[in-house]
Design a protein around this motif. Structure first.
Motif, mmCIF file in Angstrom:
data_model
loop_
_atom_site.group_PDB
_atom_site.id
_atom_site.type_symbol
_atom_site.label_atom_id
_atom_site.label_comp_id
_atom_site.label_asym_id
_atom_site.label_seq_id
_atom_site.Cartn_x
_atom_site.Cartn_y
_atom_site.Cartn_z
ATOM 1 N N VAL A 44 13.842 -3.778 6.002
ATOM 2 C CA VAL A 44 15.259 -3.608 5.677
ATOM 3 C C VAL A 44 15.408 -2.639 4.506
ATOM 4 C CG1 VAL A 44 17.324 -4.755 4.770
ATOM 5 C CG2 VAL A 44 15.968 -5.848 6.561
ATOM 6 N N THR A 45 14.548 -2.773 3.499
ATOM 7 C CA THR A 45 14.608 -1.899 2.332
ATOM 8 C C THR A 45 14.391 -0.446 2.715
ATOM 9 O OG1 THR A 45 13.783 -3.674 0.907
ATOM 10 C CG2 THR A 45 13.611 -1.424 0.061
ATOM 11 N N VAL A 46 13.370 -0.201 3.556
ATOM 12 C CA VAL A 46 13.068 1.160 3.979
ATOM 13 C C VAL A 46 14.215 1.734 4.799
ATOM 14 C CG1 VAL A 46 11.559 2.565 5.430
ATOM 15 C CG2 VAL A 46 10.572 0.858 3.891
ATOM 16 N N SER A 47 14.771 0.932 5.722
ATOM 17 C CA SER A 47 15.874 1.406 6.562
ATOM 18 C C SER A 47 17.099 1.724 5.720
ATOM 19 C CB SER A 47 16.218 0.346 7.613
ATOM 20 O OG SER A 47 15.128 0.127 8.482
ATOM 21 N N THR A 48 17.380 0.886 4.744
ATOM 22 C CA THR A 48 18.514 1.128 3.856
ATOM 23 C C THR A 48 18.302 2.392 3.045
ATOM 24 O OG1 THR A 48 18.902 -1.250 3.679
ATOM 25 C CG2 THR A 48 19.924 0.150 1.997
ATOM 26 N N ASN A 49 17.062 2.617 2.632
ATOM 27 C CA ASN A 49 16.753 3.785 1.814
ATOM 28 C C ASN A 49 16.955 5.083 2.595
ATOM 29 O OD1 ASN A 49 15.795 5.007 -0.610
ATOM 30 N ND2 ASN A 49 13.859 5.423 0.419
ATOM 31 N N ARG A 50 16.806 5.031 3.923
ATOM 32 C CA ARG A 50 17.010 6.238 4.722
ATOM 33 C C ARG A 50 18.488 6.631 4.724
ATOM 34 N NH1 ARG A 50 13.153 3.772 8.677
ATOM 35 N NH2 ARG A 50 11.149 4.790 8.345
ATOM 36 N N HIS A 55 14.203 7.178 -4.722
ATOM 37 C CA HIS A 55 12.799 7.568 -4.848
ATOM 38 C C HIS A 55 11.916 6.396 -4.426
ATOM 39 C CE1 HIS A 55 8.969 8.799 -6.522
ATOM 40 N NE2 HIS A 55 9.475 10.000 -6.731
ATOM 41 N N PRO A 56 10.915 6.636 -3.579
ATOM 42 C CA PRO A 56 10.056 5.553 -3.090
ATOM 43 C C PRO A 56 9.455 4.696 -4.207
ATOM 44 C CG PRO A 56 9.611 7.556 -1.864
ATOM 45 C CD PRO A 56 10.554 7.935 -2.969
ATOM 46 N N ALA A 57 9.157 5.309 -5.357
ATOM 47 C CA ALA A 57 8.568 4.545 -6.454
ATOM 48 C C ALA A 57 9.508 3.455 -6.942
ATOM 49 C CB ALA A 57 8.216 5.482 -7.614
ATOM 50 N N ASN A 58 10.820 3.718 -6.923
ATOM 51 C CA ASN A 58 11.774 2.719 -7.394
ATOM 52 C C ASN A 58 11.820 1.498 -6.488
ATOM 53 O OD1 ASN A 58 12.543 4.270 -9.606
ATOM 54 N ND2 ASN A 58 14.135 5.349 -8.460
ATOM 55 N N LEU A 59 11.478 1.681 -5.208
ATOM 56 C CA LEU A 59 11.453 0.557 -4.281
ATOM 57 C C LEU A 59 10.258 -0.352 -4.525
ATOM 58 C CD1 LEU A 59 12.420 2.428 -0.984
ATOM 59 C CD2 LEU A 59 13.921 1.156 -2.521
ATOM 60 N N MET A 128 2.970 12.079 -4.718
ATOM 61 C CA MET A 128 3.226 10.702 -5.118
ATOM 62 C C MET A 128 4.336 10.046 -4.304
ATOM 63 S SD MET A 128 0.928 9.962 -7.231
ATOM 64 C CE MET A 128 1.525 8.397 -7.878
ATOM 65 N N ASN A 129 5.293 10.839 -3.825
ATOM 66 C CA ASN A 129 6.328 10.260 -2.967
ATOM 67 C C ASN A 129 5.706 9.622 -1.732
ATOM 68 O OD1 ASN A 129 8.377 10.987 -4.659
ATOM 69 N ND2 ASN A 129 9.176 12.638 -3.389
ATOM 70 N N GLN A 130 4.775 10.339 -1.117
ATOM 71 C CA GLN A 130 4.116 9.812 0.077
ATOM 72 C C GLN A 130 3.262 8.599 -0.268
ATOM 73 O OE1 GLN A 130 2.188 12.690 2.683
ATOM 74 N NE2 GLN A 130 0.576 11.227 3.162
ATOM 75 N N LEU A 131 2.618 8.634 -1.436
ATOM 76 C CA LEU A 131 1.788 7.499 -1.843
ATOM 77 C C LEU A 131 2.620 6.227 -1.947
ATOM 78 C CD1 LEU A 131 -0.963 7.498 -4.570
ATOM 79 C CD2 LEU A 131 0.711 5.653 -4.491
ATOM 80 N N PHE A 132 3.775 6.325 -2.584
ATOM 81 C CA PHE A 132 4.622 5.140 -2.736
ATOM 82 C C PHE A 132 5.291 4.747 -1.418
ATOM 83 C CE2 PHE A 132 4.388 6.191 -7.286
ATOM 84 C CZ PHE A 132 4.181 4.930 -7.808
ATOM 85 N N ASP A 133 5.419 5.690 -0.499
ATOM 86 C CA ASP A 133 6.064 5.421 0.783
ATOM 87 C C ASP A 133 5.104 4.809 1.796
ATOM 88 O OD1 ASP A 133 8.577 5.529 2.037
ATOM 89 O OD2 ASP A 133 7.970 7.248 3.241
ATOM 90 N N SER A 134 3.815 5.067 1.615
ATOM 91 C CA SER A 134 2.801 4.586 2.546
ATOM 92 C C SER A 134 2.227 3.254 2.063
ATOM 93 C CB SER A 134 1.670 5.612 2.674
ATOM 94 O OG SER A 134 0.526 5.046 3.273
ATOM 95 N N ASP A 135 2.355 2.218 2.868
ATOM 96 C CA ASP A 135 1.831 0.905 2.474
ATOM 97 C C ASP A 135 0.333 0.965 2.193
ATOM 98 O OD1 ASP A 135 4.295 -0.261 2.662
ATOM 99 O OD2 ASP A 135 3.976 -1.129 4.645
ATOM 100 N N GLN A 136 -0.416 1.648 3.049
ATOM 101 C CA GLN A 136 -1.865 1.695 2.876
ATOM 102 C C GLN A 136 -2.256 2.425 1.595
ATOM 103 O OE1 GLN A 136 -4.138 3.301 6.162
ATOM 104 N NE2 GLN A 136 -6.018 3.396 4.980
ATOM 105 N N GLN A 137 -1.686 3.613 1.378
ATOM 106 C CA GLN A 137 -2.022 4.367 0.176
ATOM 107 C C GLN A 137 -1.609 3.612 -1.085
ATOM 108 O OE1 GLN A 137 -0.883 8.494 0.059
ATOM 109 N NE2 GLN A 137 -1.312 8.822 2.226
ATOM 110 N N TYR A 138 -0.452 2.981 -1.019
ATOM 111 C CA TYR A 138 0.063 2.256 -2.181
ATOM 112 C C TYR A 138 -0.840 1.069 -2.531
ATOM 113 C CZ TYR A 138 3.158 -0.770 -4.917
ATOM 114 O OH TYR A 138 3.686 -1.581 -5.887
ATOM 115 N N VAL A 139 -1.205 0.293 -1.530
ATOM 116 C CA VAL A 139 -2.039 -0.893 -1.764
ATOM 117 C C VAL A 139 -3.421 -0.493 -2.262
ATOM 118 C CG1 VAL A 139 -3.220 -2.811 -0.615
ATOM 119 C CG2 VAL A 139 -0.813 -2.384 -0.149
ATOM 120 N N GLU A 140 -3.950 0.619 -1.753
ATOM 121 C CA GLU A 140 -5.261 1.065 -2.190
ATOM 122 C C GLU A 140 -5.226 1.655 -3.599
ATOM 123 O OE1 GLU A 140 -7.028 2.144 2.263
ATOM 124 O OE2 GLU A 140 -6.610 3.753 0.843
#
Length: 288
Positions: A44-50, A55-59, A128-140
């Motif tokens: 829901v958060t991602v869909s709302t953000n679209r 900025h993905p980091a704020n989410l 960094m935008n992609q890093l915060f947007d990607s669950d895998q990159q963010y968790v790693e």
């Protein structure tokens, strides 16, 4: 600031009082979902953000791991700026009572960059935008193991970024300005590895790992690492068959890739005995 904070701050302002009726007429449609799974909340958060870009980091700012990192930093006398410019909202008197000054504020995005470059993930650090947007990159990148690392080591790597990008980059220009621009992340990553492989690292942590200041002694050590190990490594790198043609043609994007780091750290292992050192170890489940 929130609407409530705004209203409280300007409660006695004549213009605000004259227009308070307009504020009271504002209605916000809300939907409340009870007992939702984390995956549903994220979707829901991602869909709302679209629809309303943030900025993905704020989410990610209020994720559990970010709160854990914030507690870890506060225990060490630092403020964690999880949202851009949020430090400006803090009461300076309250921060002063906690011993937190301007040279003790760590930003979430830059901390993510620090973790990424010490992991050898330059491609993540430059997006960094992609890093915060990607669950895998963010968790790693932001895993719980980060807070098990000795805090001062993180500070050393974090705070040398600007010095590496500016002063050291010019020092190691290899005669080409465009080379400097493309090599900044690689330079930072290799200087961090140089620091983490110093035989007197505990002493460096004790002397320089308590704040973000850049005293002369620390700058001299960074320059020594850059001149004696990093510059020869970069000169070796551009002579390798895989990169030499690009270097001759002044196409330097290869310097911003993980492959360049991997080749460089391999050379540093053979020549200087360096071992790649990451900041904190992830749990076995991370990356699976």
């Amino acid at each position: 600031a929130t609407v409530a904070q705004f209203a409280e701050r300007f409660a006695e302002n004549p213009k605000f009082k004259a227009n308070i009726g307009a504020l009271r007429e504002v209605k916000v449609l809300c939907k409340i979902v009870a007992n939702a799974e984390d995956e549903f909340i994220r979707a829901v958060t991602v869909s709302t953000n679209r629809q309303n870009p943030v900025h993905p980091a704020n989410l990610r700012a209020n994720d559990l791991v970010q709160l854990q990192i914030a507690d870890w930093l506060r225990e060490n006398g630092f403020l964690y700026e999880r949202q851009e410019n949020s430090a400006a909202w803090q009461d300076p008197d309250e921060l002063a009572e906690q011993g937190i000054t301007a040279d003790r504020v760590i930003q979430m995005k830059r901390l993510g960059e620090t973790f990424a470059v010490t992991d050898g993930k330059l491609e993540r650090a430059r997006n960094m935008n992609q890093l915060f947007d990607s669950d895998q990159q963010y968790v790693e990148t932001f895993h719980e193991g980060r807070t098990t690392e000795e805090f001062g080591k993180v500070v050393l790597c974090y705070k040398c970024r600007t010095y590496c990008h500016n002063t050291l980059a010019r020092e190691l220009a290899v005669g080409r300005a465009a080379f400097v621009d493309r090599a900044k992340l690689l330079l930072w990553a290799l200087v961090c590895q140089g620091l983490l492989n110093q035989t007197d690292l505990p002493g460096l942590v004790d002397e320089f790992g308590g704040d973000l200041r850049m005293p002369e002694g620390f700058r001299e050590r960074l320059l020594k690492i850059a001149r004696r190990q990093v510059k020869p490594t970069l000169l070796w790198l551009v002579q390798q068959r895989e990169f030499s043609e690009s270097y001759k043609e002044e196409r330097y994007d290869f310097l911003r890739g993980d492959k360049a780091f991997n080749h460089s750290i391999g050379h540093a292992l053979r020549e200087y005995g360096w071992r790649q050192t990451r900041l904190g170890r992830p749990s076995k489940s991370v990356g699976k």
